[in-house]
Design an enzyme around this catalytic site. Structure first.
Site, PDB file in Angstrom:
ATOM      1  N   CYS A 252      31.576  -3.870   0.934  1.00  0.00           N
ATOM      2  CA  CYS A 252      32.110  -2.540   0.671  1.00  0.00           C
ATOM      3  C   CYS A 252      32.207  -2.338  -0.841  1.00  0.00           C
ATOM      4  O   CYS A 252      32.737  -3.198  -1.556  1.00  0.00           O
ATOM      5  CB  CYS A 252      33.485  -2.395   1.318  1.00  0.00           C
ATOM      6  SG  CYS A 252      34.333  -0.873   0.865  1.00  0.00           S
TER       7      CYS A 252
ATOM      8  N   ASP B 204      30.396  -6.767   4.999  1.00  0.00           N
ATOM      9  CA  ASP B 204      29.829  -5.991   6.104  1.00  0.00           C
ATOM     10  C   ASP B 204      28.684  -6.805   6.689  1.00  0.00           C
ATOM     11  O   ASP B 204      27.738  -7.148   5.967  1.00  0.00           O
ATOM     12  CB  ASP B 204      29.303  -4.639   5.614  1.00  0.00           C
ATOM     13  CG  ASP B 204      30.401  -3.737   5.078  1.00  0.00           C
ATOM     14  OD1 ASP B 204      31.498  -3.737   5.657  1.00  0.00           O
ATOM     15  OD2 ASP B 204      30.163  -3.034   4.075  1.00  0.00           O
TER      16      ASP B 204
END
Length: 272
Positions: free
Chosen positions: A178, A185
């Site tokens: 992120c 992620d």
């Protein structure tokens, strides 16, 4: 112009006690696209961002809680993407809201999400089924040395013009971060293409080079599509990343060459 740093990401926030569509936080797509040479007015791909919502609850007219799961599809031609934490908070704002019917809820979701994205958003209740193994051939078992984890290195990509193939290559090793919180992620990414045979070891090194890269899910997929297209020159290409769930949501950006239609049937992976 909204930026990721202006959003609720990385901040302590109170969970909403009443319905509030103003919680949705749009982020313009144009900034990240400009960084990789894309023009919103002449995109080299079609596609969508498909969200799966697992934590959707509201009250019926008599005050009884209801629950559902939903699939939300945002077109890649929308001028704005929907920031994920704001999406979660928005859905939570429905928890104590009385809504006349399931169809009334769907219409409200369509209205609010379309306003945020700036384009018509599709909402359907239900989720795709699970699939134990992804469609395609995994490249994760290749015996390769890797020492680059960011930034993404398009130089790793190559293709053999003497061999033209049609195939689907899959890797479960995609990880990015992120851009605001630094949280990881995780995704399985698939590339279906027709054209010069892509060097698999180079593709794997390229995908792993996202490991320390900070960019939103949608932007990573558009970067992959653009760089594979430029370096490998496929006749056509599809890229889809199926990200793992966070905050009751997972996202699955799909980008494809113009003229390619989205698959009629899709699926979720075990990690989702």
């Amino acid at each position: 112009m909204n930026t990721p740093q202006d959003s609720s990401l990385g901040r302590e926030v109170s969970y909403p006690s009443q319905y509030d569509p103003g919680l949705l936080f749009p982020i313009p797509r144009s900034g990240a696209r400009a960084e990789i040479g894309l023009d919103d007015a002449a995109l080299p791909f079609v596609g969508h961002d498909r969200w799966h919502a697992f934590e959707l609850s509201w009250l019926d007219p008599r005050g009884k809680p209801q629950v559902a799961v939903a699939t939300v599809q945002v077109p890649c031609t929308s001028p704005r993407l929907i920031e994920s934490k704001s999406f979660k908070l928005y859905l939570n704002s429905l928890n104590s809201t009385r809504i006349d019917s399931v169809e009334a809820l769907r219409e409200r979701l369509v209205t609010d999400l379309s306003a945020c994205a700036g384009a018509p958003v599709q909402v359907a209740f239900g989720l795709p089924g699970l699939r134990e193994t992804p469609l395609g051939e995994s490249i994760d078992g290749l015996d390769v040395d890797i020492d680059c984890y960011g930034p993404p290195q398009a130089d790793f990509l190559a293709a053999d013009t003497s061999q033209v193939v049609e195939e689907t290559l899959v890797s479960a090793l995609l990880k990015s971060n992120c851009p605001v919180t630094g949280q990881p992620d995780w995704a399985t990414v698939s590339l279906r293409y027709c054209g010069p045979k892509i060097d698999r070891a180079g593709l794997l090194r390229y995908l792993v080079s996202y490991r320390e890269h900070a960019e939103f899910h949608e932007q990573c997929v558009e970067r992959i599509f653009s760089e594979v297209s430029a370096r490998c020159q496929p006749q056509w290409l599809e890229v889809e990343a199926r990200y793992t769930r966070r905050g009751g949501l997972d996202i699955n950006p799909w980008r494809a060459s113009p003229g390619i239609t989205a698959p009629a049937a899709t699926y979720r992976e075990l990690r989702q």
